[in-house]
Design a protein around this motif. Structure first.
Motif, PDB file in Angstrom:
ATOM      1  N   ARG A   1     -40.582 106.812 -67.361  1.00 46.23           N
ATOM      2  CA  ARG A   1     -39.217 107.361 -66.860  1.00 46.23           C
ATOM      3  C   ARG A   1     -39.041 108.500 -66.679  1.00 46.23           C
ATOM      4  NH1 ARG A   1     -34.907 102.155 -65.828  1.00 46.23           N
ATOM      5  NH2 ARG A   1     -36.866 101.662 -67.827  1.00 46.23           N
ATOM      6  N   PRO A   2     -38.397 109.855 -67.272  1.00 46.30           N
ATOM      7  CA  PRO A   2     -37.844 110.835 -68.605  1.00 46.30           C
ATOM      8  C   PRO A   2     -37.310 110.298 -69.344  1.00 46.30           C
ATOM      9  CG  PRO A   2     -37.573 111.849 -66.406  1.00 46.30           C
ATOM     10  CD  PRO A   2     -38.231 109.898 -66.174  1.00 46.30           C
TER      11      PRO A   2
ATOM     12  N   VAL B   1     -30.834 110.926 -77.260  1.00 46.57           N
ATOM     13  CA  VAL B   1     -31.925 110.665 -76.723  1.00 46.57           C
ATOM     14  C   VAL B   1     -32.303 109.285 -75.699  1.00 46.57           C
ATOM     15  CG1 VAL B   1     -33.652 110.036 -78.183  1.00 46.57           C
ATOM     16  CG2 VAL B   1     -34.374 111.233 -75.895  1.00 46.57           C
ATOM     17  N   THR B   2     -32.717 109.133 -74.466  1.00 46.52           N
ATOM     18  CA  THR B   2     -32.246 107.340 -74.421  1.00 46.52           C
ATOM     19  C   THR B   2     -33.014 107.405 -72.973  1.00 46.52           C
ATOM     20  OG1 THR B   2     -31.264 105.362 -73.442  1.00 46.52           O
ATOM     21  CG2 THR B   2     -29.940 107.421 -73.139  1.00 46.52           C
ATOM     22  N   GLU B   3     -33.787 106.296 -72.801  1.00 46.50           N
ATOM     23  CA  GLU B   3     -34.411 105.754 -71.037  1.00 46.50           C
ATOM     24  C   GLU B   3     -33.140 105.520 -70.071  1.00 46.50           C
ATOM     25  OE1 GLU B   3     -38.388 104.323 -71.604  1.00 46.50           O
ATOM     26  OE2 GLU B   3     -39.296 106.400 -71.872  1.00 46.50           O
ATOM     27  N   THR B   4     -33.167 103.892 -71.069  1.00 46.29           N
ATOM     28  CA  THR B   4     -31.962 103.487 -70.136  1.00 46.29           C
ATOM     29  C   THR B   4     -30.703 103.018 -70.740  1.00 46.29           C
ATOM     30  OG1 THR B   4     -31.816 101.220 -71.763  1.00 46.29           O
ATOM     31  CG2 THR B   4     -33.999 102.478 -69.701  1.00 46.29           C
ATOM     32  N   GLY B   5     -30.025 103.854 -71.455  1.00 45.79           N
ATOM     33  CA  GLY B   5     -28.694 103.864 -71.857  1.00 45.79           C
ATOM     34  C   GLY B   5     -28.169 102.591 -72.002  1.00 45.79           C
ATOM     35  N   THR B   6     -29.596 101.664 -73.035  1.00 46.54           N
ATOM     36  CA  THR B   6     -28.603 100.367 -72.770  1.00 46.54           C
ATOM     37  C   THR B   6     -28.688 100.165 -74.937  1.00 46.54           C
ATOM     38  OG1 THR B   6     -30.468  99.200 -71.562  1.00 46.54           O
ATOM     39  CG2 THR B   6     -29.814  97.733 -73.252  1.00 46.54           C
ATOM     40  N   THR B   7     -29.134 100.881 -75.544  1.00 43.76           N
ATOM     41  CA  THR B   7     -29.216 100.826 -77.366  1.00 43.76           C
ATOM     42  C   THR B   7     -28.211 101.740 -77.334  1.00 43.76           C
ATOM     43  OG1 THR B   7     -31.248 101.216 -77.606  1.00 43.76           O
ATOM     44  CG2 THR B   7     -29.718 101.947 -79.410  1.00 43.76           C
ATOM     45  N   ILE B   8     -27.491 102.664 -76.742  1.00 38.83           N
ATOM     46  CA  ILE B   8     -26.309 103.831 -76.721  1.00 38.83           C
ATOM     47  C   ILE B   8     -24.925 102.834 -76.663  1.00 38.83           C
ATOM     48  CG2 ILE B   8     -24.910 105.469 -76.102  1.00 38.83           C
ATOM     49  CD1 ILE B   8     -27.002 106.881 -75.482  1.00 38.83           C
ATOM     50  N   LYS B   9     -25.228 102.006 -75.248  1.00 37.89           N
ATOM     51  CA  LYS B   9     -24.013 101.111 -74.554  1.00 37.89           C
ATOM     52  C   LYS B   9     -23.599  99.612 -75.477  1.00 37.89           C
ATOM     53  CE  LYS B   9     -24.273 101.941 -69.879  1.00 37.89           C
ATOM     54  NZ  LYS B   9     -24.574 101.238 -68.809  1.00 37.89           N
ATOM     55  N   ALA B  10     -24.827  99.211 -76.644  1.00 39.85           N
ATOM     56  CA  ALA B  10     -24.930  98.441 -77.891  1.00 39.85           C
ATOM     57  C   ALA B  10     -24.105  98.531 -78.937  1.00 39.85           C
ATOM     58  CB  ALA B  10     -26.314  97.754 -77.907  1.00 39.85           C
ATOM     59  N   HIS B  11     -23.803  99.914 -78.878  1.00 35.57           N
ATOM     60  CA  HIS B  11     -23.270 100.239 -80.462  1.00 35.57           C
ATOM     61  C   HIS B  11     -22.413 100.576 -79.615  1.00 35.57           C
ATOM     62  CE1 HIS B  11     -27.536 101.174 -81.716  1.00 35.57           C
ATOM     63  NE2 HIS B  11     -26.558 101.218 -83.284  1.00 35.57           N
TER      64      HIS B  11
ATOM     65  N   GLU C   1     -25.013 114.399 -68.812  1.00 39.08           N
ATOM     66  CA  GLU C   1     -26.506 113.986 -69.104  1.00 39.08           C
ATOM     67  C   GLU C   1     -26.835 115.626 -70.099  1.00 39.08           C
ATOM     68  OE1 GLU C   1     -29.998 113.320 -66.198  1.00 39.08           O
ATOM     69  OE2 GLU C   1     -29.281 112.095 -67.166  1.00 39.08           O
ATOM     70  N   LEU C   2     -27.352 116.039 -70.260  1.00 41.39           N
ATOM     71  CA  LEU C   2     -28.071 117.333 -70.968  1.00 41.39           C
ATOM     72  C   LEU C   2     -29.203 118.058 -69.776  1.00 41.39           C
ATOM     73  CD1 LEU C   2     -25.610 116.210 -73.095  1.00 41.39           C
ATOM     74  CD2 LEU C   2     -26.218 118.563 -74.908  1.00 41.39           C
ATOM     75  N   MET C   3     -29.803 117.400 -70.125  1.00 40.91           N
ATOM     76  CA  MET C   3     -31.663 116.986 -70.138  1.00 40.91           C
ATOM     77  C   MET C   3     -32.017 116.042 -69.837  1.00 40.91           C
ATOM     78  SD  MET C   3     -33.810 119.198 -72.828  1.00 40.91           S
ATOM     79  CE  MET C   3     -33.690 118.869 -74.261  1.00 40.91           C
ATOM     80  N   GLN C   4     -32.770 116.529 -68.931  1.00 40.50           N
ATOM     81  CA  GLN C   4     -34.581 115.187 -68.847  1.00 40.50           C
ATOM     82  C   GLN C   4     -35.246 116.311 -69.423  1.00 40.50           C
ATOM     83  OE1 GLN C   4     -34.742 113.276 -65.319  1.00 40.50           O
ATOM     84  NE2 GLN C   4     -32.714 112.859 -64.730  1.00 40.50           N
ATOM     85  N   SER C   5     -36.321 115.084 -70.023  1.00 42.21           N
ATOM     86  CA  SER C   5     -37.562 115.511 -70.725  1.00 42.21           C
ATOM     87  C   SER C   5     -38.598 114.874 -71.451  1.00 42.21           C
ATOM     88  CB  SER C   5     -36.763 116.231 -72.414  1.00 42.21           C
ATOM     89  OG  SER C   5     -38.613 116.235 -72.530  1.00 42.21           O
ATOM     90  N   THR C   6     -39.954 115.526 -70.669  1.00 43.97           N
ATOM     91  CA  THR C   6     -40.884 114.386 -70.063  1.00 43.97           C
ATOM     92  C   THR C   6     -42.203 115.361 -71.459  1.00 43.97           C
ATOM     93  OG1 THR C   6     -41.816 116.564 -68.190  1.00 43.97           O
ATOM     94  CG2 THR C   6     -40.956 114.138 -67.573  1.00 43.97           C
ATOM     95  N   PRO C   7     -43.050 114.583 -71.817  1.00 41.95           N
ATOM     96  CA  PRO C   7     -44.136 114.987 -72.586  1.00 41.95           C
ATOM     97  C   PRO C   7     -44.868 116.573 -71.420  1.00 41.95           C
ATOM     98  CG  PRO C   7     -44.481 113.157 -72.346  1.00 41.95           C
ATOM     99  CD  PRO C   7     -43.351 113.203 -70.871  1.00 41.95           C
ATOM    100  N   HIS C   8     -45.463 117.795 -72.581  1.00 39.51           N
ATOM    101  CA  HIS C   8     -46.182 118.458 -71.638  1.00 39.51           C
ATOM    102  C   HIS C   8     -47.487 119.038 -72.361  1.00 39.51           C
ATOM    103  CE1 HIS C   8     -42.830 118.712 -69.427  1.00 39.51           C
ATOM    104  NE2 HIS C   8     -43.089 119.954 -68.514  1.00 39.51           N
ATOM    105  N   LEU C   9     -48.719 118.982 -71.797  1.00 42.36           N
ATOM    106  CA  LEU C   9     -49.415 120.525 -72.293  1.00 42.36           C
ATOM    107  C   LEU C   9     -48.924 121.590 -72.504  1.00 42.36           C
ATOM    108  CD1 LEU C   9     -52.668 120.602 -73.801  1.00 42.36           C
ATOM    109  CD2 LEU C   9     -52.796 120.928 -70.751  1.00 42.36           C
TER     110      LEU C   9
END
Length: 291
Positions: free
Chosen positions: A95-96, A163-173, A180-188
């Motif tokens: 996932r991004p 940055v998050t993938e699932t949001g789990t850590t953010i909710k845990a805090h 959502e500002l943007m989605q990011s994936t690795p690029h060459l």
């Protein structure tokens, strides 16, 4: 003069996954302890390890010809580079990564406009400043060295961009995501001058083809089997494939060999159906690349 392509490998969370991806693509990278210049089994490539946050700057400046980094850090640095190809991979999932705006769960801040005059903590400072400025919202953005979620809990900031993938850590805090500002994936990515150089461009394109091929092969397997002529149509009708299965007649027989590529997780359901349909000698094999 011997030609070399200077390749950047991202240090940190993507380092191990990147080296594993290169190995699956056909290149072995050996990282020595405390060395930032790993060995690679290709005489035409020199490797350097650097932080993903800095990669796009080094590529833009020509210190590296190409490298792998997240789109988020390219935008953060506002780097002028050539986007060669997207490489969606992660140690945990495919996932991004999502850069989101989060506030305390009991906050009355519900939308971007509610942050007028407020303070935001983030590692993605430049992008966040531009994002709010483009929308005419006046905010104070401060750099966070880490533990960003705690900044809000401790009252050091009104909101965070994290940055998050699932949001789990953010909710845990005890925080909630409101935007959502943007989605990011690795690029060459490649340096513009390097991309204009015919030899370097061809070498970078070789990397892109093989890396993408290795990613396409993720969770795919090949299946081979033998099928009698009278069962051929039945078997073909239940076989998934990327395009169509390959069918070849067996020597001096009314039997056929069938070969196809399928998702790994469907094999457990598919094989019993193939056996019921009359398939024999079923072989499953791993794939390194699909190009």
């Amino acid at each position: 003069m011997e030609k070399k392509l200077k390749l950047g490998i991202p240090k940190g969370s993507l380092e191990k996954a990147t080296i594993e991806l290169f190995e699956k693509s056909g290149w072995r990278i050996n990282v020595h302890h405390r060395s930032y210049f790993p060995e690679i089994d290709d005489e035409e490539i020199e490797c350097a390890i650097c932080r993903a946050q800095e990669m796009s700057r080094y590529v833009e400046q020509g210190i590296l010809d190409c490298g792998i980094t997240g789109k988020d850090w390219i935008l953060e640095n506002d780097s002028k580079v050539h986007y060669v190809t997207e490489l969606v991979y992660s140690k945990v999932s495919k996932r991004p990564a999502r850069w989101v705006l989060a506030v305390p769960a009991d906050s009355n801040i519900q939308k971007l406009e509610d942050l007028e005059g407020k303070k935001i903590a983030t590692e993605l400072v430049n992008f966040t400043k531009r994002y709010f400025s483009e929308r005419g919202i006046n905010v104070q953005v401060e750099f966070s060295w880490g533990a960003t979620e705690a900044k809000v809990v401790q009252g050091l900031a009104d909101a965070i961009v994290e940055v998050t993938e699932t949001g789990t850590t953010i909710k845990a805090h005890g925080l909630k995501i409101i935007h959502e500002l943007m989605q990011s994936t690795p690029h060459l990515i490649a340096n513009e001058k390097s991309w204009a150089d015919p030899w370097k461009r061809k070498k970078i394109e070789q990397l892109a083809v093989m890396l993408k091929g290795a990613l396409r092969a993720h969770r795919l397997v090949g299946l081979k089997m033998n099928v009698a002529k009278e069962n051929l149509e039945k078997i073909v009708s239940i076989l998934p494939s990327l395009n169509a299965p390959t069918i070849s007649p067996l020597y001096e027989s009314d039997w056929f060999a069938i070969e196809t590529v399928v998702a790994e997780d469907v094999v457990r359901e598919l094989v019993p159906k193939l056996l019921e349909g009359g398939a024999q000698g079923i072989i499953e094999y791993a794939l390194n690349k699909v190009i």
